[in-house]
Design an enzyme around this catalytic site. Structure first.
Site, PDB file in Angstrom:
ATOM      1  N   TYR A 183      29.780  19.000   6.792  1.00  0.00           N
ATOM      2  CA  TYR A 183      28.797  18.844   5.991  1.00  0.00           C
ATOM      3  C   TYR A 183      27.721  17.976   6.918  1.00  0.00           C
ATOM      4  CZ  TYR A 183      25.601  17.882   1.937  1.00  0.00           C
ATOM      5  OH  TYR A 183      24.694  17.879   1.175  1.00  0.00           O
ATOM      6  N   ASN A 185      26.269  15.512   6.579  1.00  0.00           N
ATOM      7  CA  ASN A 185      26.467  13.691   6.842  1.00  0.00           C
ATOM      8  C   ASN A 185      27.302  13.364   7.659  1.00  0.00           C
ATOM      9  OD1 ASN A 185      28.513  14.332   4.996  1.00  0.00           O
ATOM     10  ND2 ASN A 185      27.978  12.754   3.467  1.00  0.00           N
ATOM     11  N   LYS A 186      28.557  14.466   8.130  1.00  0.00           N
ATOM     12  CA  LYS A 186      29.539  14.090   8.819  1.00  0.00           C
ATOM     13  C   LYS A 186      29.152  13.707  10.293  1.00  0.00           C
ATOM     14  CE  LYS A 186      32.376  14.705   5.282  1.00  0.00           C
ATOM     15  NZ  LYS A 186      31.608  14.847   4.327  1.00  0.00           N
ATOM     16  N   GLN A 187      30.230  13.421  11.103  1.00  0.00           N
ATOM     17  CA  GLN A 187      30.113  13.073  12.536  1.00  0.00           C
ATOM     18  C   GLN A 187      29.596  14.312  13.152  1.00  0.00           C
ATOM     19  OE1 GLN A 187      32.747  12.080  10.853  1.00  0.00           O
ATOM     20  NE2 GLN A 187      33.418  10.023  11.203  1.00  0.00           N
ATOM     21  N   ILE A 188      30.129  15.327  13.046  1.00  0.00           N
ATOM     22  CA  ILE A 188      29.328  16.629  13.379  1.00  0.00           C
ATOM     23  C   ILE A 188      29.119  17.529  12.258  1.00  0.00           C
ATOM     24  CG2 ILE A 188      30.400  16.430  15.788  1.00  0.00           C
ATOM     25  CD1 ILE A 188      32.055  19.158  14.779  1.00  0.00           C
TER      26      ILE A 188
END
Ligand code: PLP
Length: 373
Positions: A183, A185-188
Site C-alpha cells: 500500500y 504508505n509502505k517502504q515500497i
C-alpha cells in the site's frame, strides 16, 4: 517556535520517471496480467529478503489469508496473534472460521511477547501470526522454537518491515513464511499489492494455485484443482514493484535519516517515548515514526493542534480486540491485553516518508512541543 500552518501529509510514496517508464512498457506490451513482470518482481523480491521463493498477490491481506489456508486453519481452531497491529493480521484467521486469540506485547518493542504467546497455547491452537510492527523485527528465533515445540505454523506478518534485519540477515531469511505489503504508505508501493515469501517449494506452488482460482500447475484455464481465489497481482503493479526495488536502498536510507532526525529533534522532550532503538539482533526498517505521549498528556488535544497547523497524524494503533466488531463477535473487552491497551492510548504517528524535508520535520516537532505544552 515556528508559526503558521503547512500541509505535511502522514506519508508519501517515492515514485519517479522509472516507474512511469516501466508502466508504459507494460501497457505497450499488451500483456497486462499473468505476464513476465510478475516472475521478475517475485525473483527480485525473494532476493531482497533472502528467501528462496516468492508469490506476488493482490494485497498483504490476501497473502495472510492464503498462508492461513495453506496452514489448514479452519473452524474450531485458534490462531494466536498481536492485539497491537493492523486488523488484517487477525482477520486472516477469521476468514477461515478460526478464532483469533490475542497475546500481549512487549512494552519496549510493541511486538508479541513470546512468553505471552506460549501461555496462550491450547489444544485448539493451530498457528501463530507474529507481526513486525512499525518495521521492528519480532522475536523470530523464540517464536520458531515455540511453534516447533507445539507443532504450530508460524506466519510472520512482515507487511511493515521490508528491509529489516534479524541477527544480521534480512528479515525473511530465517526460514519463516512471511507476508509483505505495498500500500502507498509502505517502504515500497505497487498501489495495492503484496508478496508471500516461503522456504517451501510445495507451499510456493500451492500459493500460486490458490491466488489463481485454484488452477493447477500446467492445467488448462478452466481446470480447477482446488477452491481458490482471485488474489493475483497484475503486470502493471509488478512492474512498478520492480522500479521500487531498484531504489529500495535509497528509500531505506532516506527513511533511516528522517527517523534519526526526529529522534534528535525530540530527544529532550520530557516524558515523551520514542521508538525503541536497534540492538545487536534487531535492525528496524522504518515504516512510521510513532511516539508515545507523556503520561497525562491529552492525546485528542495534541491531535487537534497538529491538525490545525496542517500536520498529518494518526492514532497508531487501536487495539484490534477492542474494535466494535471484535467485541460483538467474541465478547472481548478492556483488560485482555493490558500492555497493548496502555500503549495504544498514548501512541501517535507523525508524518513520515523517505523524502520528508528537514524544515518540515522541525515544524512538526515544534508544533508537537507546543501541543504537549
Ligand atoms: C501489519 C499489517 N498487516 C497487514 C496489512 C495488510 O496489507 P494490505 O493493506 O496490503 O492488505 C498491513 C497494511 O496495512 C499491515 O500494516
Amino acid at each position: 517556535m515556528s508559526t503558521g500552518t503547512r500541509q505535511i501529509g502522514l506519508s508519501a510514496p517515492w515514485l519517479d520517471e522509472r516507474e512511469e517508464e516501466l508502466v508504459v512498457e507494460v501497457l505497450r506490451s499488451g500483456r497486462l496480467s499473468l505476464g513476465p513482470w510478475i516472475d521478475r518482481f517475485e525473483e527480485e523480491f525473494a532476493a531482497a529478503v533472502g528467501a528462496p521463493y516468492a508469490a506476488a498477490v493482490s494485497s498483504g491481506t490476501a497473502g495472510l489469508h492464503l498462508l492461513c489456508v495453506v496452514a489448514g486453519v479452519g473452524p474450531g481452531d485458534e490462531v494466536i496473534t498481536s492485539p497491537y497491529s493492523f486488523v488484517a493480521s487477525a482477520n486472516c484467521a477469521i476468514y477461515e472460521g478460526a478464532v483469533p486469540v490475542f497475546a500481549d506485547i512487549d512494552p519496549r518493542t510493541l511486538n508479541l511477547d513470546p512468553a505471552a504467546v506460549e501461555a496462550a497455547i491450547t489444544p485448539r491452537t493451530k498457528a501463530i501470526v507474529a507481526v513486525d510492527i512499525f518495521g521492528y523485527p519480532s522475536e523470530v528465533d523464540e517464536l520458531q522454537a515455540i511453534a516447533a515445540r507445539h507443532r504450530l505454523t508460524l506466519i510472520d506478518d512482515s507487511c511493515e518491515a521490508l528491509g529489516a534485519r534479524y541477527k544480521q540477515r534480512p528479515l525473511g531469511a530465517q526460514g519463516q513464511d512471511a507476508v509483505w505489503a505495498f500500500y502507498p504508505n509502505k517502504q515500497i508501493t505497487t498501489g495495492e499489492g503484496g508478496v508471500v515469501t516461503t522456504w517451501s517449494e510445495q507451499t510456493w506452488k500451492l500459493l500460486k494455485s490458490l491466488r489463481n482460482q485454484g488452477r493447477a500447475d500446467g492445467g488448462g484455464w478452466l481446470d480447477h484443482a482446488r477452491l481458490g481465489f482471485n488474489y493475483r497481482i497484475d503486470d502493471i503493479r509488478a512492474a512498478i514493484g520492480v522500479g521500487q526495488l531498484e531504489k529500495l536502498d535509497r528509500i531505506l536510507a532516506g527513511r533511516t535519516e528522517v527517523a534519526a532526525r526526529y529522534t534528535e529533534l525530540l530527544a529532550d522532550v520530557d516524558g515523551l517515548g520514542l521508538p525503541c532503538s536497534d540492538d545487536a539482533d534487531h535492525q528496524r526498517s522504518w515504516f512510521v515514526y510513532v511516539i508515545e505521549l507523556p503520561e497525562g498528556a491529552d492525546r485528542e488535544s495534541v491531535i487537534r493542534v497538529l491538525e490545525d497547523r496542517g500536520v498529518g497524524t494518526a492514532r497508531y494503533l487501536p487495539c484490534i480486540h477492542l474494535q466494535s466488531y471484535m467485541r460483538e463477535r467474541y465478547g472481548f473487552g478492556e483488560g485482555l491485553c493490558p500492555i497493548a491497551e496502555e500503549k495504544s492510548k498514548r501512541t501517535l504517528a507523525l508524518p513520515f516518508h523517505a523524502r520528508l524535508a528537514a524544515e518540515d520535520q522541525a515544524f512538526v516537532t515544534d508544533t508537537l512541543r507546543h501541543a504537549i505544552g
